[in-house]
Design an enzyme around this catalytic site. Structure first.
Site, PDB file in Angstrom:
ATOM      1  N   LYS A   1       0.854  -1.200   0.000  1.00  0.00           N
ATOM      2  CA  LYS A   1       0.000   0.000   0.000  1.00  0.00           C
ATOM      3  C   LYS A   1       0.888   1.249   0.000  1.00  0.00           C
ATOM      4  O   LYS A   1       2.102   1.151   0.161  1.00  0.00           O
ATOM      5  CB  LYS A   1      -0.928  -0.039   1.213  1.00  0.00           C
ATOM      6  CG  LYS A   1      -0.218  -0.006   2.551  1.00  0.00           C
ATOM      7  CD  LYS A   1      -1.133  -0.435   3.689  1.00  0.00           C
ATOM      8  CE  LYS A   1      -0.405  -0.348   5.008  1.00  0.00           C
ATOM      9  NZ  LYS A   1      -1.116  -1.025   6.104  1.00  0.00           N
TER      10      LYS A   1
ATOM     11  N   ARG B   1     -10.132  -0.928  15.268  1.00  0.00           N
ATOM     12  CA  ARG B   1     -10.262  -0.230  13.983  1.00  0.00           C
ATOM     13  C   ARG B   1     -11.323  -0.923  13.141  1.00  0.00           C
ATOM     14  O   ARG B   1     -12.496  -0.712  13.359  1.00  0.00           O
ATOM     15  CB  ARG B   1      -8.895  -0.147  13.296  1.00  0.00           C
ATOM     16  CG  ARG B   1      -8.822   0.861  12.175  1.00  0.00           C
ATOM     17  CD  ARG B   1      -7.402   1.068  11.650  1.00  0.00           C
ATOM     18  NE  ARG B   1      -6.811  -0.146  11.098  1.00  0.00           N
ATOM     19  CZ  ARG B   1      -5.602  -0.208  10.559  1.00  0.00           C
ATOM     20  NH1 ARG B   1      -4.839   0.874  10.501  1.00  0.00           N
ATOM     21  NH2 ARG B   1      -5.129  -1.334  10.069  1.00  0.00           N
TER      22      ARG B   1
ATOM     23  N   TYR C   1      13.702  31.827   3.460  1.00  0.00           N
ATOM     24  CA  TYR C   1      12.555  32.456   4.131  1.00  0.00           C
ATOM     25  C   TYR C   1      12.784  32.623   5.633  1.00  0.00           C
ATOM     26  O   TYR C   1      13.351  31.748   6.287  1.00  0.00           O
ATOM     27  CB  TYR C   1      11.311  31.566   3.985  1.00  0.00           C
ATOM     28  CG  TYR C   1      10.694  31.546   2.615  1.00  0.00           C
ATOM     29  CD1 TYR C   1      10.158  32.687   2.046  1.00  0.00           C
ATOM     30  CD2 TYR C   1      10.614  30.356   1.894  1.00  0.00           C
ATOM     31  CE1 TYR C   1       9.567  32.656   0.789  1.00  0.00           C
ATOM     32  CE2 TYR C   1      10.026  30.302   0.640  1.00  0.00           C
ATOM     33  CZ  TYR C   1       9.511  31.465   0.090  1.00  0.00           C
ATOM     34  OH  TYR C   1       8.930  31.413  -1.138  1.00  0.00           O
TER      35      TYR C   1
ATOM     36  N   MET D   1       9.452  25.075  -0.799  1.00  0.00           N
ATOM     37  CA  MET D   1       8.537  24.143  -1.439  1.00  0.00           C
ATOM     38  C   MET D   1       9.284  23.165  -2.350  1.00  0.00           C
ATOM     39  O   MET D   1       9.041  21.971  -2.324  1.00  0.00           O
ATOM     40  CB  MET D   1       7.508  24.929  -2.241  1.00  0.00           C
ATOM     41  CG  MET D   1       6.328  24.129  -2.685  1.00  0.00           C
ATOM     42  SD  MET D   1       5.197  25.160  -3.622  1.00  0.00           S
ATOM     43  CE  MET D   1       4.472  26.158  -2.348  1.00  0.00           C
TER      44      MET D   1
END
Ligand SMILES: *Cc1c(COP(=O)(O)O)cnc(C)c1O
Length: 383
Positions: free
Chosen positions: A45, A147, A276, A324
């Protein structure tokens, strides 16, 4: 239905090296901890924990793997054409948001599904009632994970109904352990006791066609009593212990190394600031290098001014805020540093200052989340 975007972007400069030999050796190491007949379910997964789902399926074709476990029907359909001899198990319980087509595909293609309620069984049996195909289903017993599991009584009732329904057959009974990665395994043993009680009371062990399974990676490594008929391993197959172990019974090797090139070198005069927020202001003249990857690619912003990377053999520091899609490193002390030189961002070594354990510690998370965050547009290069 739309499964694919028409153009999938690959960033050739961001290289996630995937080492087949490491992955295959991890699988055999894990299998060696089990009895010969124990089946192995490779959990793929989350884009194979970031390693690339297609790449991983292809690598594991060479391994002795019986099942591939995915999270959703979408991944199951995605790998269907690539998988020949193994079975596919969808871990998310089938539910009424599935389209009739999706249920039919699972039944026709022999994809194993989890059923977790009577209503979902009604839906499946109604959907399949007009045809002959039979859906293979697994029932998840609640033993303490809290769950998707079903309490014993409801699970027994569901199994009875599955047995009576002409379009479903019981293929598995399983549970999931909540604390197998912790040092104190007492809760895991309580869960196993509950699970065993269920198996006995419902004579599940007498049913040869029903696979009994419970172990994730940590339990595969530490709790032989949890192996039953099949183990389900994710993180260990990719080379990590769920939690670092001082004296592990199996040697695991990370199967991924993330690299990108230096694209620019820049001299920063003492007192000037970097990136930044001006969070890095060197006290002496400093050479910084720009690496073209950032939090959009899965390199956490919380690594700002904290994480290490490697340039050749030199360990360097991330300086200033991670942007980013760019990050800066201090390469003042790196001999012969040059544009184009590759930087190791996630190392394939447990002890490395930029290995997944070290990065997870900085990010306040577990090692799983480090490779998983590597964006799918990062080029997976299989070795
Ligand atoms: C994800 C998952 C696993 C694999 O867990 P690891 O700790 O990565 O080995 C096993 N079983 C189930 C039900 C899961 O959801």
């Amino acid at each position: 239905m739309r499964f694919y975007r028409s153009q999938q972007l690959i960033r050739q400069d961001l290289e996630a090296h995937i080492y087949s030999q490491a992955m295959l050796a991890n699988v055999s190491g894990l299998k060696n901890l089990c009895k010969g007949e124990t089946k192995f379910c490779a959990v793929i997964k989350a884009n194979a924990y970031g390693h690339g789902i297609s790449e991983t399926v292809n690598i594991l074709k060479k391994a002795d793997v019986d099942f591939f476990a995915v999270a959703s029907i979408y991944e199951a359909i995605h790998i269907l054409g690539m998988v020949k001899k193994q079975s596919i198990l969808i871990l998310e319980p089938i539910n009424t948001t599935y389209s009739p087509d999706q249920v039919a595909i699972c039944a026709r293609k022999g994809i194993h599904c989890v059923l977790s309620s009577s209503e979902d069984l009604d839906f499946v049996s109604e959907t399949l009632s007009t045809g002959k195909s039979v859906l293979k289903v697994h029932v998840n017993i609640e033993s303490g994970m809290g769950r998707n599991g079903l309490d014993a009584e409801l699970a027994s009732e569901l199994i009875e109904r599955i047995d009576r329904c002409p379009n479903t057959s019981l293929a598995g009974v399983y549970t999931h352990l909540a604390t197998a990665d912790e040092e104190d395994l007492s809760y895991a043993y309580v869960q196993l006791e509950k699970f065993n009680k269920f198996l006995d009371e419902n004579s599940i062990r007498d049913r040869e066609e029903v696979l009994i399974h419970a172990a994730n990676s940590a339990a595969t490594i530490k709790i032989p009593e949890s192996h039953f008929d099949m183990v389900r391993c994710g993180i260990a197959m990719y080379g990590y212990y769920s939690r670092q172990m001082p004296d592990p019974p199996v040697k695991l090797t990370p199967a991924m190394k993330l690299q990108a090139p230096i694209v620019k070198l820049k001299n920063i005069v003492a007192g000037d600031s970097v990136s930044y927020g001006r969070s890095f202001i060197p006290g002496k003249d400093t050479t910084v290098a720009i690496v073209p990857l950032g939090y959009a690619d899965g390199y956490w912003r919380s690594f700002s001014n904290r994480a290490k990377m490697k340039v050749g053999d030199s360990v360097v520091s991330v300086v200033g805020r991670v942007c980013m899609d760019q990050v800066l490193i201090d390469v003042t002390d790196v001999p012969n540093v040059a544009v184009g030189q590759m930087v190791t961002i996630i190392d394939n070594d447990h002890r490395s200052p930029c290995g997944a354990y070290a990065l997870a510690e900085l990010a306040g998370t577990i090692c799983y989340e480090i490779p998983i965050c590597v964006h799918s547009h990062v080029n997976r290069i299989v070795h």
